[in-house]
Design a protein around this motif. Structure first.
Motif, PDB file in Angstrom:
ATOM      1  N   GLY A 160       0.768  -1.190   0.097  1.00  0.00           N
ATOM      2  CA  GLY A 160      -0.225  -0.156   0.017  1.00  0.00           C
ATOM      3  C   GLY A 160       0.708   1.292   0.047  1.00  0.00           C
ATOM      4  N   ALA A 161       0.320   2.150   0.572  1.00  0.00           N
ATOM      5  CA  ALA A 161       1.116   3.598   0.752  1.00  0.00           C
ATOM      6  C   ALA A 161       1.767   3.748   1.890  1.00  0.00           C
ATOM      7  CB  ALA A 161      -0.062   4.755   0.448  1.00  0.00           C
ATOM      8  N   VAL A 162       1.914   2.946   2.611  1.00  0.00           N
ATOM      9  CA  VAL A 162       2.436   3.095   3.943  1.00  0.00           C
ATOM     10  C   VAL A 162       4.014   3.453   3.758  1.00  0.00           C
ATOM     11  CG1 VAL A 162       3.639   2.102   6.004  1.00  0.00           C
ATOM     12  CG2 VAL A 162       1.266   1.306   5.257  1.00  0.00           C
ATOM     13  N   ASP A 163       4.572   4.751   4.481  1.00  0.00           N
ATOM     14  CA  ASP A 163       5.804   5.067   4.496  1.00  0.00           C
ATOM     15  C   ASP A 163       6.310   5.584   2.930  1.00  0.00           C
ATOM     16  OD1 ASP A 163       6.572   4.937   6.927  1.00  0.00           O
ATOM     17  OD2 ASP A 163       7.062   2.874   6.854  1.00  0.00           O
ATOM     18  N   GLU A 219      -7.279   9.629  -7.399  1.00  0.00           N
ATOM     19  CA  GLU A 219      -6.049  10.117  -6.944  1.00  0.00           C
ATOM     20  C   GLU A 219      -5.393   9.016  -6.305  1.00  0.00           C
ATOM     21  OE1 GLU A 219      -5.261  13.709  -3.900  1.00  0.00           O
ATOM     22  OE2 GLU A 219      -7.005  12.422  -3.174  1.00  0.00           O
ATOM     23  N   SER A 220      -4.020   8.959  -6.403  1.00  0.00           N
ATOM     24  CA  SER A 220      -3.381   7.836  -5.877  1.00  0.00           C
ATOM     25  C   SER A 220      -3.703   7.649  -4.404  1.00  0.00           C
ATOM     26  CB  SER A 220      -1.718   8.174  -5.853  1.00  0.00           C
ATOM     27  OG  SER A 220      -1.519   9.239  -5.233  1.00  0.00           O
ATOM     28  N   ILE A 221      -3.387   6.492  -3.943  1.00  0.00           N
ATOM     29  CA  ILE A 221      -3.607   6.066  -2.165  1.00  0.00           C
ATOM     30  C   ILE A 221      -2.578   6.888  -1.484  1.00  0.00           C
ATOM     31  CG2 ILE A 221      -3.270   4.406  -0.621  1.00  0.00           C
ATOM     32  CD1 ILE A 221      -4.185   2.373  -2.642  1.00  0.00           C
ATOM     33  N   MET A 222      -1.257   7.238  -1.950  1.00  0.00           N
ATOM     34  CA  MET A 222      -0.282   7.850  -1.210  1.00  0.00           C
ATOM     35  C   MET A 222      -0.970   9.399  -1.075  1.00  0.00           C
ATOM     36  SD  MET A 222       3.464   9.302  -2.709  1.00  0.00           S
ATOM     37  CE  MET A 222       2.690  10.318  -4.081  1.00  0.00           C
ATOM     38  N   ASP A 223      -1.489  10.037  -2.156  1.00  0.00           N
ATOM     39  CA  ASP A 223      -2.052  11.307  -1.933  1.00  0.00           C
ATOM     40  C   ASP A 223      -3.066  11.291  -1.103  1.00  0.00           C
ATOM     41  OD1 ASP A 223      -0.065  12.570  -3.409  1.00  0.00           O
ATOM     42  OD2 ASP A 223      -1.141  12.589  -5.338  1.00  0.00           O
ATOM     43  N   THR A 224      -3.971  10.464  -1.140  1.00  0.00           N
ATOM     44  CA  THR A 224      -5.256  10.188  -0.401  1.00  0.00           C
ATOM     45  C   THR A 224      -4.746  10.081   1.177  1.00  0.00           C
ATOM     46  OG1 THR A 224      -6.412   9.122  -2.343  1.00  0.00           O
ATOM     47  CG2 THR A 224      -7.337   8.815   0.221  1.00  0.00           C
ATOM     48  N   VAL A 225      -3.877   9.151   1.506  1.00  0.00           N
ATOM     49  CA  VAL A 225      -3.513   8.846   2.876  1.00  0.00           C
ATOM     50  C   VAL A 225      -2.924  10.288   3.393  1.00  0.00           C
ATOM     51  CG1 VAL A 225      -2.010   7.449   4.200  1.00  0.00           C
ATOM     52  CG2 VAL A 225      -3.321   6.437   2.531  1.00  0.00           C
ATOM     53  N   ASN A 226      -1.922  10.762   2.656  1.00  0.00           N
ATOM     54  CA  ASN A 226      -0.957  11.907   3.033  1.00  0.00           C
ATOM     55  C   ASN A 226      -1.806  13.155   3.184  1.00  0.00           C
ATOM     56  OD1 ASN A 226       1.395  10.360   3.202  1.00  0.00           O
ATOM     57  ND2 ASN A 226       2.013  10.995   1.139  1.00  0.00           N
ATOM     58  N   ASN A 227      -2.873  13.207   2.387  1.00  0.00           N
ATOM     59  CA  ASN A 227      -3.581  14.425   2.537  1.00  0.00           C
ATOM     60  C   ASN A 227      -5.006  14.166   3.131  1.00  0.00           C
ATOM     61  OD1 ASN A 227      -1.445  15.823   0.561  1.00  0.00           O
ATOM     62  ND2 ASN A 227      -2.682  15.128  -1.033  1.00  0.00           N
ATOM     63  N   LEU A 363     -16.551   2.196   8.018  1.00  0.00           N
ATOM     64  CA  LEU A 363     -15.212   1.606   7.770  1.00  0.00           C
ATOM     65  C   LEU A 363     -14.458   1.433   9.376  1.00  0.00           C
ATOM     66  CD1 LEU A 363     -14.079   2.430   4.511  1.00  0.00           C
ATOM     67  CD2 LEU A 363     -15.379   0.392   5.245  1.00  0.00           C
ATOM     68  N   PRO A 364     -13.830   0.356   9.603  1.00  0.00           N
ATOM     69  CA  PRO A 364     -12.983   0.335  10.915  1.00  0.00           C
ATOM     70  C   PRO A 364     -11.655   1.157  10.537  1.00  0.00           C
ATOM     71  CG  PRO A 364     -12.905  -1.843   9.608  1.00  0.00           C
ATOM     72  CD  PRO A 364     -13.917  -0.880   8.898  1.00  0.00           C
ATOM     73  N   ASP A 365     -10.994   1.373  11.554  1.00  0.00           N
ATOM     74  CA  ASP A 365      -9.879   2.511  11.753  1.00  0.00           C
ATOM     75  C   ASP A 365      -8.866   1.636  10.775  1.00  0.00           C
ATOM     76  OD1 ASP A 365     -11.141   4.238  13.254  1.00  0.00           O
ATOM     77  OD2 ASP A 365      -9.970   3.295  15.293  1.00  0.00           O
ATOM     78  N   VAL A 366      -8.546   0.555  10.748  1.00  0.00           N
ATOM     79  CA  VAL A 366      -7.714  -0.202   9.990  1.00  0.00           C
ATOM     80  C   VAL A 366      -7.892   0.152   8.313  1.00  0.00           C
ATOM     81  CG1 VAL A 366      -8.721  -2.450   9.449  1.00  0.00           C
ATOM     82  CG2 VAL A 366      -6.269  -2.432   9.537  1.00  0.00           C
ATOM     83  N   LEU A 367      -9.025   0.428   7.969  1.00  0.00           N
ATOM     84  CA  LEU A 367      -9.400   0.469   6.461  1.00  0.00           C
ATOM     85  C   LEU A 367      -9.613   1.941   6.351  1.00  0.00           C
ATOM     86  CD1 LEU A 367     -11.815  -2.244   5.794  1.00  0.00           C
ATOM     87  CD2 LEU A 367      -9.357  -2.246   5.274  1.00  0.00           C
ATOM     88  N   ALA A 368     -10.158   2.708   7.328  1.00  0.00           N
ATOM     89  CA  ALA A 368     -10.414   4.223   7.152  1.00  0.00           C
ATOM     90  C   ALA A 368      -9.230   5.173   6.787  1.00  0.00           C
ATOM     91  CB  ALA A 368     -11.162   4.715   8.593  1.00  0.00           C
ATOM     92  N   THR A 369      -8.146   4.662   7.318  1.00  0.00           N
ATOM     93  CA  THR A 369      -6.810   5.754   6.715  1.00  0.00           C
ATOM     94  C   THR A 369      -6.728   5.815   5.504  1.00  0.00           C
ATOM     95  OG1 THR A 369      -5.698   4.961   8.920  1.00  0.00           O
ATOM     96  CG2 THR A 369      -4.263   5.757   7.275  1.00  0.00           C
ATOM     97  N   ALA A 370      -6.911   4.949   4.621  1.00  0.00           N
ATOM     98  CA  ALA A 370      -6.591   4.601   3.533  1.00  0.00           C
ATOM     99  C   ALA A 370      -7.900   5.235   2.413  1.00  0.00           C
ATOM    100  CB  ALA A 370      -6.187   3.331   2.897  1.00  0.00           C
ATOM    101  N   MET A 371      -9.130   4.808   3.261  1.00  0.00           N
ATOM    102  CA  MET A 371     -10.394   4.948   2.342  1.00  0.00           C
ATOM    103  C   MET A 371     -11.421   5.821   2.922  1.00  0.00           C
ATOM    104  SD  MET A 371     -10.883   0.680   1.818  1.00  0.00           S
ATOM    105  CE  MET A 371     -12.548   0.957   0.734  1.00  0.00           C
ATOM    106  N   GLY A 372     -11.031   6.345   4.126  1.00  0.00           N
ATOM    107  CA  GLY A 372     -12.114   7.397   4.742  1.00  0.00           C
ATOM    108  C   GLY A 372     -13.103   6.594   5.537  1.00  0.00           C
ATOM    109  N   GLU A 373     -13.866   7.148   6.470  1.00  0.00           N
ATOM    110  CA  GLU A 373     -14.337   6.667   7.486  1.00  0.00           C
ATOM    111  C   GLU A 373     -15.992   6.038   6.890  1.00  0.00           C
ATOM    112  OE1 GLU A 373     -11.548   8.869   9.411  1.00  0.00           O
ATOM    113  OE2 GLU A 373     -13.039   9.444   7.895  1.00  0.00           O
ATOM    114  N   ASN A 374     -16.601   6.718   5.910  1.00  0.00           N
ATOM    115  CA  ASN A 374     -17.906   6.432   5.185  1.00  0.00           C
ATOM    116  C   ASN A 374     -17.756   5.970   4.127  1.00  0.00           C
ATOM    117  OD1 ASN A 374     -19.575   7.002   7.911  1.00  0.00           O
ATOM    118  ND2 ASN A 374     -18.365   9.027   7.320  1.00  0.00           N
ATOM    119  N   LEU A 375     -18.185   4.920   3.801  1.00  0.00           N
ATOM    120  CA  LEU A 375     -17.850   4.261   2.288  1.00  0.00           C
ATOM    121  C   LEU A 375     -19.419   4.068   1.477  1.00  0.00           C
ATOM    122  CD1 LEU A 375     -15.866   2.713   0.260  1.00  0.00           C
ATOM    123  CD2 LEU A 375     -16.724   0.690   1.220  1.00  0.00           C
ATOM    124  N   TYR A 376     -19.317   4.497   0.098  1.00  0.00           N
ATOM    125  CA  TYR A 376     -20.304   4.456  -0.430  1.00  0.00           C
ATOM    126  C   TYR A 376     -19.998   3.496  -1.848  1.00  0.00           C
ATOM    127  CZ  TYR A 376     -22.647   7.703   2.484  1.00  0.00           C
ATOM    128  OH  TYR A 376     -23.344   8.353   3.471  1.00  0.00           O
TER     129      TYR A 376
END
Length: 398
Positions: A160-163, A219-227, A363-376
């Motif tokens: 994924g986009a970790v580090d 948008e890239s996962i990197m940008d989604t996570v970092n921003n 979404l649980p915290d383990v997924l929310a970092t990359a995907m957001g808290e509320n998924l549609y």
């Protein structure tokens, strides 16, 4: 196919469907996991012939004893899989130790690292970014002198986009070299000006695709996570032919057999002196497992299929049922964040799009970092309706 070990059948939660479909094909599905049996969903319990609980799936000795027990009790094991990036190396080691068919550590090692993927892209005749394995500041400066800023740095062996960081100037470069963890080998790549697309496929034992589809990430996962911005991607109604052919050539070059895969590519948004003209398909990353999160379910909604059964049929019969004439759609995932000030609320979304939304979940915290808290997740026949849905959900107050 008689006996199949599925590692971590309970997580992620939708992976129980792989086990359910294998069981439906008459296979003895033998699960290994670290959660108590009584905590498993009842549909998963019914699909498992037997379940072996370990205290920690990180403990190889425990995993080894679990497989040894199944071998002793059930005889020859015909397959072992988790379909999970995190366990790929352990899966391969267990296959080798117990002579189970499938990818072994030596095969995996040459493509596990991002730097190791480069020569296979060359064999597939798919361009990819130039790179440098990070050592000291002087060598990084020399590399950037050749490719220019910005550059992307990330672990050579990572998920994924970790580090993962975008470095845009020498000050940021020097800061990275002062702070990055020395026990991790980082790879530095030139920045690729492109949109991200994927080639997702189920590959048979001869290396031929049984199902092909793909997604486009806004948008890239990197940008989604970092921003910490909204996460948006969608399954294409029809995969573009040049992307399909690039995916197939990479499957051949990497020697992929009997797997569900997720290959990532850029499509250049402008001409690049080294990589090619605008629109060129450029390799990004190979993942020898399904795309994460709810993407398998999105593929189902978009392609009027059941990829869990398709995968199980590939494992059991080395083929899948025909789906000629099946209706095709766009299926989009929009992840909204609690910290963003969106114009439209949940009630607005339900009022406008209840007929199109196929899944809504916190979404649980383990997924929310990359995907957001509320998924549609929503499905559309026309691209313009898809685009309007994305705008409606993600537009923010000034």
């Amino acid at each position: 196919m008689r006996n199949f070990i599925f590692v971590s059948p309970h997580f992620p939660v939708n992976y129980r469907n792989f086990c359910i479909q294998l069981h439906g094909n008459g296979v003895n599905v033998l699960g290994i996991g670290d959660t108590p049996y009584d905590s498993l969903d009842y549909t998963l319990q019914e699909a498992l012939t037997e379940y072996y609980r370990v205290d920690s799936m990180e403990n190889f000795d425990e995993m080894y004893r679990a497989v040894a027990f199944f071998c002793f009790k059930y005889g020859k094991i015909d397959g072992l899989e988790s379909n999970n990036e995190y366990w790929l190396e352990q899966d391969a080691r267990l296959r080798e130790d117990f002579n189970i068919p499938g990818m072994k550590p030596q095969e995996l090692s040459v493509i596990k690292r991002k730097s190791g993927m480069k020569k296979f892209y060359a064999q597939a005749q798919v361009p990819c970014a130039r790179y440098h394995l990070v050592t000291d500041l002087a060598e990084s400066l020399a590399f950037i002198q050749k490719v220019g800023y910005p550059v992307i740095v990330k672990p050579d062996n990572g998920v994924g986009a970790v580090d993962t960081f975008k470095i845009s100037n020498e000050e940021e470069l020097r800061s990275f070299h002062e702070e990055y963890p020395r026990h991790i080998q980082f790879i530095m790549e030139e920045f690729v000006p492109g949109d991200i697309y994927s080639y997702d496929a189920i590959i048979d034992s001869k290396g031929q695709p049984l199902l092909e589809t793909g997604n486009h990430t806004m948008e890239s996962i990197m940008d989604t996570v970092n921003n910490q911005t909204s996460s948006v991607f969608y399954i294409e109604k029809q995969i573009k032919e040049d992307l399909r052919q690039a995916g197939r050539r990479c499957v051949a070059a990497f020697g992929v057999r009997s797997r569900f895969i997720h290959f990532e590519f850029f499509r250049l948004t402008k001409d690049h002196d080294y990589l090619g003209k605008k629109g060129t398909v450029v390799a990004l990353e190979v993942n020898l497992r399904p795309s994460g999160g709810f993407t398998p379910d999105m593929i189902n909604f978009a392609n009027s299929t059941d990829v869990y059964k398709d995968w199980a049929d590939m494992v059991t019969y080395d083929s899948i049922r025909s789906r000629e004439g099946a209706e095709k759609y766009y299926c989009v995932s929009v992840g909204l964040r609690d910290n963003r000030n969106y114009i439209h609320n949940q009630e607005d979304i339900h009022r406008e799009y209840s007929d199109h939304i196929v899944l809504e979940q916190r979404l649980p915290d383990v997924l929310a970092t990359a995907m957001g808290e509320n998924l549609y997740l929503a499905r559309f026949s026309k691209k313009k309706d898809l685009d309007e849905f994305i705008r409606f959900l993600t537009d923010e107050n000034a």
